[in-house]
Design an enzyme around this catalytic site. Structure first.
Site, PDB file in Angstrom:
ATOM      1  N   CYS A 294       0.839  -1.207   0.000  1.00  0.00           N
ATOM      2  CA  CYS A 294       0.000   0.000   0.000  1.00  0.00           C
ATOM      3  C   CYS A 294       0.873   1.256   0.000  1.00  0.00           C
ATOM      4  O   CYS A 294       1.728   1.422   0.871  1.00  0.00           O
ATOM      5  CB  CYS A 294      -0.923  -0.008   1.218  1.00  0.00           C
ATOM      6  SG  CYS A 294      -1.950   1.474   1.264  1.00  0.00           S
TER       7      CYS A 294
ATOM      8  N   ASP B 105      -1.313  -4.095 -14.521  1.00  0.00           N
ATOM      9  CA  ASP B 105      -1.694  -3.636 -15.864  1.00  0.00           C
ATOM     10  C   ASP B 105      -2.142  -4.734 -16.827  1.00  0.00           C
ATOM     11  O   ASP B 105      -2.086  -4.532 -18.032  1.00  0.00           O
ATOM     12  CB  ASP B 105      -0.537  -2.855 -16.520  1.00  0.00           C
ATOM     13  CG  ASP B 105      -0.096  -1.674 -15.691  1.00  0.00           C
ATOM     14  OD1 ASP B 105      -0.873  -1.248 -14.815  1.00  0.00           O
ATOM     15  OD2 ASP B 105       1.016  -1.167 -15.910  1.00  0.00           O
TER      16      ASP B 105
ATOM     17  N   GLY C 258      -6.538  -6.878 -11.094  1.00  0.00           N
ATOM     18  CA  GLY C 258      -7.305  -5.976 -10.232  1.00  0.00           C
ATOM     19  C   GLY C 258      -8.315  -5.165 -11.012  1.00  0.00           C
ATOM     20  O   GLY C 258      -9.510  -5.464 -11.033  1.00  0.00           O
TER      21      GLY C 258
HETATM   22  C1  FMN Z   1      -9.193   0.813  -6.091  1.00  0.00           C
HETATM   23  C2  FMN Z   1      -8.023  -0.057  -5.728  1.00  0.00           C
HETATM   24  C3  FMN Z   1      -7.904  -0.557  -4.450  1.00  0.00           C
HETATM   25  C4  FMN Z   1      -6.830  -1.376  -4.115  1.00  0.00           C
HETATM   26  N1  FMN Z   1      -6.764  -1.916  -2.859  1.00  0.00           N
HETATM   27  C5  FMN Z   1      -5.784  -2.803  -2.545  1.00  0.00           C
HETATM   28  C6  FMN Z   1      -5.774  -3.483  -1.290  1.00  0.00           C
HETATM   29  O1  FMN Z   1      -6.659  -3.326  -0.462  1.00  0.00           O
HETATM   30  N2  FMN Z   1      -4.729  -4.326  -1.042  1.00  0.00           N
HETATM   31  C7  FMN Z   1      -3.725  -4.547  -1.959  1.00  0.00           C
HETATM   32  O2  FMN Z   1      -2.801  -5.317  -1.684  1.00  0.00           O
HETATM   33  N3  FMN Z   1      -3.733  -3.939  -3.156  1.00  0.00           N
HETATM   34  C8  FMN Z   1      -4.745  -3.084  -3.463  1.00  0.00           C
HETATM   35  N4  FMN Z   1      -4.769  -2.512  -4.700  1.00  0.00           N
HETATM   36  C9  FMN Z   1      -3.732  -2.851  -5.676  1.00  0.00           C
HETATM   37  C10 FMN Z   1      -4.180  -3.995  -6.579  1.00  0.00           C
HETATM   38  O3  FMN Z   1      -4.320  -5.182  -5.855  1.00  0.00           O
HETATM   39  C11 FMN Z   1      -3.146  -4.208  -7.704  1.00  0.00           C
HETATM   40  O4  FMN Z   1      -1.918  -4.516  -7.113  1.00  0.00           O
HETATM   41  C12 FMN Z   1      -2.977  -2.994  -8.601  1.00  0.00           C
HETATM   42  O5  FMN Z   1      -4.210  -2.402  -8.908  1.00  0.00           O
HETATM   43  C13 FMN Z   1      -2.269  -3.363  -9.900  1.00  0.00           C
HETATM   44  O6  FMN Z   1      -2.983  -4.376 -10.580  1.00  0.00           O
HETATM   45  P1  FMN Z   1      -3.987  -4.058 -11.807  1.00  0.00           P
HETATM   46  O7  FMN Z   1      -3.215  -3.249 -12.791  1.00  0.00           O
HETATM   47  O8  FMN Z   1      -4.405  -5.397 -12.306  1.00  0.00           O
HETATM   48  O9  FMN Z   1      -5.130  -3.262 -11.255  1.00  0.00           O
HETATM   49  C14 FMN Z   1      -5.835  -1.672  -5.056  1.00  0.00           C
HETATM   50  C15 FMN Z   1      -5.941  -1.137  -6.341  1.00  0.00           C
HETATM   51  C16 FMN Z   1      -7.019  -0.358  -6.693  1.00  0.00           C
HETATM   52  C17 FMN Z   1      -7.120   0.184  -8.094  1.00  0.00           C
END
Ligand code: FMN
Length: 365
Positions: free
Chosen positions: A128, A230, A252
């Site tokens: 985070c 991504d 995500g």
């Molecule tokens: C709205 C939002 C909330 C997120 N909350 C968390 C979380 O609670 N814990 C965590 O480890 N990562 C959190 N992430 C990060 C995602 O798990 C992920 O690592 C990040 O979005 C990159 O992956 P993506 O490109 O597939 O979205 C969050 C991301 C977004 C966009």
């Protein structure tokens, strides 16, 4: 538990066809139904959304981050975040915090609080980037002092009889990329797997996740590794699956705009079907039922539904007009009626999403 409505035979057939192509995997001692997992997302990955994604092909899911202090104070809202739906299968609860004993106490509570549908593992948020979290030493700030991590992990692990896992970033900043060092320490302490978001803390959500770096780390084979960052479309997921050294991938933001991304990642050129607007409607209706079961307040259901519907219809024609109408809707019934009308009228339309445009550049990991 409510008897939920079933999907139409045509949608269920598509789901079953693609789900059958998945292969289950083992990350350490933890089994998943496929190597494509739903990433933890705060205020999104509550039980209804996780269950929906599991039914739409996610091999496993992780909860939103939950504060260890909130758990230890028995804060009602925090405890609610630990709830697991009886139909969920492959779920991990994610905790954040900086104090080893507070994390250990909270982890034990998280392990035990759903006796009928226990969590499969407890995950530690070490990615985070949000100031409120890192200023207290939690989230990605944990990457800054690897010397403290051995004790941190062992204190938490001692309290658990289920596996402990971690989700990290590649490092604090580009001068301190230390994911391999962190993973070595994690391995020593018996951590089961690591998920890595391919950005540093300083990067936030800017630029692109470094898959080159993720693959270099995966090649070291220190622990079973989940690559993340991504993978916004099924095309991107398929391309990555063809060449990755990661044992699994985590998605995500992608599933927010394409709830069928986990399934479509198993589609081939021979498949002469696609997920239609009315398939999306069925998914939204199912999600609504789960929310009715889970949420105590109508207002929460309405806000959650609206938010997710807007994401789910992204890429369809005339979305702006629909969105404006939906946000003017007085209640859930009207929201669902407007959504039904919009998606039904779209016929067989396909989505077109421009993945070069930034989408949700912020989050807790
Ligand atoms: C709205 C939002 C909330 C997120 N909350 C968390 C979380 O609670 N814990 C965590 O480890 N990562 C959190 N992430 C990060 C995602 O798990 C992920 O690592 C990040 O979005 C990159 O992956 P993506 O490109 O597939 O979205 C969050 C991301 C977004 C966009």
């Amino acid at each position: 538990m409510t008897n939920y409505r079933t999907f139409s035979p045509s949608l269920q057939h598509k789901i079953d066809t693609l789900k059958a192509r998945r292969e289950s995997i083992q990350l350490g001692s933890i089994g998943f139904d496929s190597p494509l997992l739903l990433a933890p997302m705060s205020s999104i990955c509550t039980a209804p959304y996780r269950l929906l994604m599991e039914q739409l092909g996610a091999g496993g899911t992780v909860s939103e981050l939950v504060s260890c202090h909130g758990i230890n104070y028995k804060n009602d809202k925090t405890i609610k975040m630990l709830e697991i739906h009886p139909l969920e299968k492959n779920i991990g609860l994610q905790l954040f915090g900086e104090d080893p004993q507070a994390m250990a106490d909270a982890a034990k509570f998280a392990q035990d609080c759903n006796p009928d549908t226990p969590t499969k593992f407890v995950d530690i948020n070490m990615g985070c980037p949000v100031r409120k979290v890192v200023s207290k030493g939690g989230g990605s700030a944990l990457l800054k002092e690897p010397v403290k991590l051995g004790k941190f992990f062992s204190t938490i692990k001692k309290e658990l009889n289920i596996p402990l896992t971690i989700k990290i970033r590649t490092g604090w900043d580009s001068d301190s990329i230390n994911a391999p060092e962190v993973i070595h320490i994690a391995k020593e302490e018996g951590i089961e797997f690591v998920a890595i978001h391919g950005r540093t803390r300083t990067q936030g959500y800017s630029g692109l996740a470094s898959w080159e770096l993720l693959e270099d780390i995966a090649k070291l084979k220190i622990l079973p590794m989940i690559g993340n960052g991504d993978l916004h479309s099924s095309y991107m997921v398929k391309e990555r699956m063809k060449q990755t050294d990661c044992q699994a991938l985590m998605l995500g933001r992608g599933p927010l705009r394409d709830p069928f991304i986990f399934l479509d990642s198993y589609k081939t050129d021979e498949d002469n079907f696609h997920f239609t607007p009315t398939d999306h409607l069925e998914v939204i209706e199912r999600f609504h039922e789960y929310l009715e079961d889970y949420c105590d307040r109508e207002r929460t259901i309405l806000i959650t539904l609206r938010k997710n519907i807007v994401w789910m219809v992204a890429g369809y024609p005339n979305v702006t007009h629909f969105r404006n109408a939906m946000f003017r809707a007085a209640d859930i019934k009207e929201t669902m009626a407007i959504t039904k009308e919009f998606l039904t009228e779209l016929g067989e339309s396909k989505k077109q999403i421009d993945h070069t445009q930034t989408f949700m550049a912020g989050g807790h990991g």
